[in-house]
Write an enzyme that holds these catalytic residues in place. Sequence first.
Site, PDB file in Angstrom:
ATOM      1  N   LYS A   1       1.822  -4.939   3.498  1.00 33.29           N
ATOM      2  CA  LYS A   1       2.984  -4.084   3.773  1.00 33.29           C
ATOM      3  C   LYS A   1       2.604  -2.635   3.461  1.00 33.29           C
ATOM      4  CE  LYS A   1       6.351  -2.429   1.577  1.00 33.29           C
ATOM      5  NZ  LYS A   1       6.382  -1.114   2.259  1.00 33.29           N
ATOM      6  N   PRO A   2       2.358  -1.842   4.500  1.00 34.56           N
ATOM      7  CA  PRO A   2       2.074  -0.420   4.251  1.00 34.56           C
ATOM      8  C   PRO A   2       3.352   0.307   3.851  1.00 34.56           C
ATOM      9  CG  PRO A   2       2.142  -0.870   6.608  1.00 34.56           C
ATOM     10  CD  PRO A   2       2.334  -2.195   5.920  1.00 34.56           C
TER      11      PRO A   2
ATOM     12  N   GLU B   1      -2.778  -0.932  -9.114  1.00 35.92           N
ATOM     13  CA  GLU B   1      -3.460   0.379  -9.084  1.00 35.92           C
ATOM     14  C   GLU B   1      -2.358   1.425  -9.049  1.00 35.92           C
ATOM     15  OE1 GLU B   1      -6.567   0.962  -9.325  1.00 35.92           O
ATOM     16  OE2 GLU B   1      -7.519  -0.939  -8.842  1.00 35.92           O
TER      17      GLU B   1
ATOM     18  N   ALA C   1       6.133   3.283 -11.832  1.00 31.41           N
ATOM     19  CA  ALA C   1       7.465   2.662 -11.889  1.00 31.41           C
ATOM     20  C   ALA C   1       7.541   1.479 -10.923  1.00 31.41           C
ATOM     21  CB  ALA C   1       8.532   3.705 -11.527  1.00 31.41           C
ATOM     22  N   THR C   2       6.913   1.602  -9.754  1.00 29.54           N
ATOM     23  CA  THR C   2       6.889   0.501  -8.787  1.00 29.54           C
ATOM     24  C   THR C   2       6.094  -0.672  -9.357  1.00 29.54           C
ATOM     25  OG1 THR C   2       6.963   2.106  -7.001  1.00 29.54           O
ATOM     26  CG2 THR C   2       6.256  -0.108  -6.410  1.00 29.54           C
TER      27      THR C   2
ATOM     28  N   GLU D   1       3.031  12.632 -13.691  1.00 31.72           N
ATOM     29  CA  GLU D   1       2.298  12.750 -12.432  1.00 31.72           C
ATOM     30  C   GLU D   1       3.109  13.630 -11.470  1.00 31.72           C
ATOM     31  OE1 GLU D   1       1.834   9.174 -10.042  1.00 31.72           O
ATOM     32  OE2 GLU D   1      -0.273   9.677  -9.753  1.00 31.72           O
TER      33      GLU D   1
ATOM     34  N   ALA E   1       0.825  -1.216   0.000  1.00 27.77           N
ATOM     35  CA  ALA E   1       0.000   0.000   0.000  1.00 27.77           C
ATOM     36  C   ALA E   1       0.862   1.270   0.000  1.00 27.77           C
ATOM     37  CB  ALA E   1      -0.914  -0.020   1.221  1.00 27.77           C
ATOM     38  N   PRO E   2       0.300   2.379  -0.492  1.00 27.15           N
ATOM     39  CA  PRO E   2       1.050   3.646  -0.601  1.00 27.15           C
ATOM     40  C   PRO E   2       0.848   4.531   0.618  1.00 27.15           C
ATOM     41  CG  PRO E   2      -1.025   3.899  -1.719  1.00 27.15           C
ATOM     42  CD  PRO E   2      -1.052   2.524  -1.090  1.00 27.15           C
ATOM     43  N   TRP E   3       1.506   5.711   0.605  1.00 31.30           N
ATOM     44  CA  TRP E   3       1.431   6.615   1.753  1.00 31.30           C
ATOM     45  C   TRP E   3       0.308   7.637   1.651  1.00 31.30           C
ATOM     46  CZ3 TRP E   3       1.878  11.186  -0.633  1.00 31.30           C
ATOM     47  CH2 TRP E   3       2.755  11.319  -1.711  1.00 31.30           C
TER      48      TRP E   3
ATOM     49  N   CYS F   1      -4.314   9.932  -6.725  1.00 29.51           N
ATOM     50  CA  CYS F   1      -4.175   9.408  -8.089  1.00 29.51           C
ATOM     51  C   CYS F   1      -5.314   9.851  -8.991  1.00 29.51           C
ATOM     52  CB  CYS F   1      -4.069   7.898  -8.033  1.00 29.51           C
ATOM     53  SG  CYS F   1      -5.371   7.180  -7.033  1.00 29.51           S
TER      54      CYS F   1
HETATM   55  P1  NAD Z   1       5.378   3.959  -4.200  1.00 27.60           P
HETATM   56  O1  NAD Z   1       5.310   3.266  -5.506  1.00 27.60           O
HETATM   57  O2  NAD Z   1       6.625   4.669  -3.851  1.00 27.60           O
HETATM   58  O3  NAD Z   1       5.125   2.955  -2.995  1.00 27.60           O
HETATM   59  C1  NAD Z   1       3.940   2.168  -2.927  1.00 27.60           C
HETATM   60  C2  NAD Z   1       4.232   0.940  -2.076  1.00 27.60           C
HETATM   61  O4  NAD Z   1       5.139   0.103  -2.817  1.00 27.60           O
HETATM   62  C3  NAD Z   1       4.942   1.247  -0.752  1.00 27.60           C
HETATM   63  O5  NAD Z   1       4.474   0.348   0.249  1.00 27.60           O
HETATM   64  C4  NAD Z   1       6.396   0.966  -1.079  1.00 27.60           C
HETATM   65  O6  NAD Z   1       7.136   0.631   0.067  1.00 27.60           O
HETATM   66  C5  NAD Z   1       6.267  -0.213  -2.031  1.00 27.60           C
HETATM   67  N1  NAD Z   1       7.384  -0.397  -2.960  1.00 27.60           N
HETATM   68  C6  NAD Z   1       8.215   0.542  -3.483  1.00 27.60           C
HETATM   69  N2  NAD Z   1       9.112  -0.036  -4.315  1.00 27.60           N
HETATM   70  C7  NAD Z   1       8.837  -1.368  -4.322  1.00 27.60           C
HETATM   71  C8  NAD Z   1       9.399  -2.494  -5.006  1.00 27.60           C
HETATM   72  N3  NAD Z   1      10.424  -2.375  -5.835  1.00 27.60           N
HETATM   73  N4  NAD Z   1       8.843  -3.703  -4.789  1.00 27.60           N
HETATM   74  C9  NAD Z   1       7.790  -3.856  -3.956  1.00 27.60           C
HETATM   75  N5  NAD Z   1       7.228  -2.833  -3.273  1.00 27.60           N
HETATM   76  C10 NAD Z   1       7.742  -1.600  -3.461  1.00 27.60           C
HETATM   77  O7  NAD Z   1       4.103   4.897  -4.186  1.00 27.60           O
HETATM   78  P2  NAD Z   1       3.762   5.993  -3.115  1.00 27.60           P
HETATM   79  O8  NAD Z   1       4.708   7.107  -3.393  1.00 27.60           O
HETATM   80  O9  NAD Z   1       3.683   5.382  -1.754  1.00 27.60           O
HETATM   81  O10 NAD Z   1       2.274   6.397  -3.507  1.00 27.60           O
HETATM   82  C11 NAD Z   1       2.014   7.332  -4.497  1.00 27.60           C
HETATM   83  C12 NAD Z   1       1.673   6.656  -5.811  1.00 27.60           C
HETATM   84  O11 NAD Z   1       0.552   5.796  -5.629  1.00 27.60           O
HETATM   85  C13 NAD Z   1       1.276   7.617  -6.884  1.00 27.60           C
HETATM   86  O12 NAD Z   1       1.890   7.274  -8.098  1.00 27.60           O
HETATM   87  C14 NAD Z   1      -0.229   7.449  -6.976  1.00 27.60           C
HETATM   88  O13 NAD Z   1      -0.788   7.814  -8.196  1.00 27.60           O
HETATM   89  C15 NAD Z   1      -0.389   6.025  -6.667  1.00 27.60           C
HETATM   90  N6  NAD Z   1      -1.747   5.724  -6.194  1.00 27.60           N
HETATM   91  C16 NAD Z   1      -2.596   5.060  -7.029  1.00 27.60           C
HETATM   92  C17 NAD Z   1      -3.881   4.778  -6.637  1.00 27.60           C
HETATM   93  C18 NAD Z   1      -4.818   4.042  -7.563  1.00 27.60           C
HETATM   94  O14 NAD Z   1      -5.881   3.639  -7.117  1.00 27.60           O
HETATM   95  N7  NAD Z   1      -4.472   3.847  -8.807  1.00 27.60           N
HETATM   96  C19 NAD Z   1      -4.334   5.156  -5.372  1.00 27.60           C
HETATM   97  C20 NAD Z   1      -3.441   5.828  -4.534  1.00 27.60           C
HETATM   98  C21 NAD Z   1      -2.136   6.097  -4.965  1.00 27.60           C
END
Ligand code: NAD
Length: 474
Positions: free
Chosen positions: A173-174, A247, A228-229, A377, A147-149, A281
Amino acid sequence: MRAQRQWIDGRAVHAASGKVLTVEDPSTLAKIAQVPHSGRADVDAAVAAAARAFPAWSATTPGERSLALLRIADAVESKRRSFVRVESESAGKPVSAVGLEVDAFVDNLRYFAGAARNMEGKAVAEYLPGRTSMIRRDPVGVVASIAPWNYPLLMAGWKIGPALATGNTVVLKPSARTPLTALMVGAIAQEFLPAGVLNVITGPGDDVGAYLARHPGVAMVSVTGDTATGKKIAAAGADTVKRLHLELGGKAPVLVFDDADVELAAATLRAASFWNAGQDCTAACRVIAGPKVYERLVAELAAQVKTIKVGPTADKATEMGPLISASQRARVAGFVDRAAKRAEVVVGGAAMRARGHYYKPTVIAGPAQGSEIVQDEVFGPVVTVQRAKSDEQVLEWANDCRFGLASSVWTRDIARALKVSRALQFGTVWVNDHFTLASEMPHGGYKQSGYGKDQSMYALEDYTVAKHVMLRSE
Ligand code: NAD
C-alpha cells in the site's frame, strides 16, 4: 484524467466501491491522476489473493524468484524515462534528481535477486547425541508493505525486494499522495509473477492502511513512515502478534569537531540536508559544532545554501522542488516561526511566492538543545546549527534525542572518529560524509526510529523465520 486501477490477484481493478482519490502535482498543483480509494472489501480481496498465492510461491526455488526480480528490474530500467516523469510529477521531485532514485530501485532489486540465492541456514550438526539439527530460513507468509510519500518508488522497492526474494507474498500500500509509480511497478510485476504474489492497493492510511495492518490474514507488517504511525501499527498488530518491521522517523545529528574540514562539511550538507527538500529520514538536519568551528561553519553553510536552485520540478536546472503538500509546508513554517523567537534565522525562513508548496532552504543558528526544532522531526528544508562547549557536549547532544536512524561525524582524527562512532546510538554513522547508501549495507534505526533493517542480507533475515528442524539420526 483517466482513473487508474490497482492490482489484486493479477488483475487491474477499480475499488469495489468505485470511489477514487485524486493525485496532485505539488509543484504545479495540477490534478494529474485518479486512483482507487480502496476499502475493506479491497483489502480482504488482496490479502486473500496473497494467501492463495503463498504456498506455490514459497515453494519456488531461490533461482526462480531471483529471475523474476531481475526481469522486473530490467523492465523498470527500460521504462526509466516514464518512471522519472511520473515520480517527479506526483512527488514534487526535480527531474534532475529523481533518475538516481529509479536507478537505486533497480540496483536494489538486482541486489536482492542475487542475495536470494545466497541465503544460508546454519550448518547441520549434532548438538545432542543421536539428534541432527538444521536451521531453515522460511518465509513468514503474507506481508503488508506500507510505504511513505517521500521516496515512493524506492521505498516500494526496499519492501518488495527482500519480501519476494525470500518467498513471501505481498500486499503493497503506497501513500495515498504518491501511489502512481507503485502502481506502475504492480503492472510490470504481473508479467513476471504468478497472480496474487504482489498486490498493490491504494488508499489513505488511517482507514485502508489501518485495516490492512490489523488484518488477521497478514503475518507481518513492514512500514516506513512517521513514528506516530509506527506506534499505531505496532498497537494494531499486538492483537494477532504480527511480526513488525518499522522504519520510522529520524533527526540526524551532524557532529562537526574542531579539527574538521569545514568546507567539505558545508559542501556535503548542501545536498545531504536539502535533497528532496529535506523530506528525508536521514537528512542532515541537526548540526552540532565544536566552539572553534561554529562561526565558520555557519558562514560556510549559509553561503552554500544560498546557491541552491529552487524551482519548477520539470526544469532540468532545478535542484530543490516543493514540499509534498500545503499541510506539510504549514507544519515546517510553524516550526521555523516558533524557533525564530529564540534563535537566529541565517538564511531562508519563509515560504516562497510560487504556485506549488515551496519553502525556502533555511538555516537556523543557535537553538537550544531542548527546543522542538532540535528535538522533533521537521521534515523540510531546515537545518539547525548549535554551538557545543566541548567534544563531550557534541556527543552528548547528538545522542540526546528520541530518534536513532542516521548520523555523521566530521573530524580528521581517526581515533576520535572510531570512538564517537561506537558511542553514537544511530543505525548509520558516516565519517566525513553523509547520505550515501549502498544496497549491500543495512539501513535501520535505534530508539523511536524503529527496528528491522532495509537493504542488505539483514533485510532477508527480517523477512524470514529461523526454523529449527531436529532429526532423530540414530
Ligand atoms: P506516514 O506515517 O504519514 O505514512 C506512511 C504510510 O503509512 C502511508 O502509506 C500511510 O498511508 C500509512 N498510514 C498512515 N497511518 C496509518 C495507520 N494508522 N495504519 C496503517 N497505515 C497508516 O508517513 P509519511 O508522511 O508518508 O512519510 C514521512 C515519514 O516517513 C517521516 O516520518 C520519515 O522520517 C519517515 N521515513 C522513514 C524512513 C526510514 O527508513 N526510517 C524512510 C523514509 C521515510
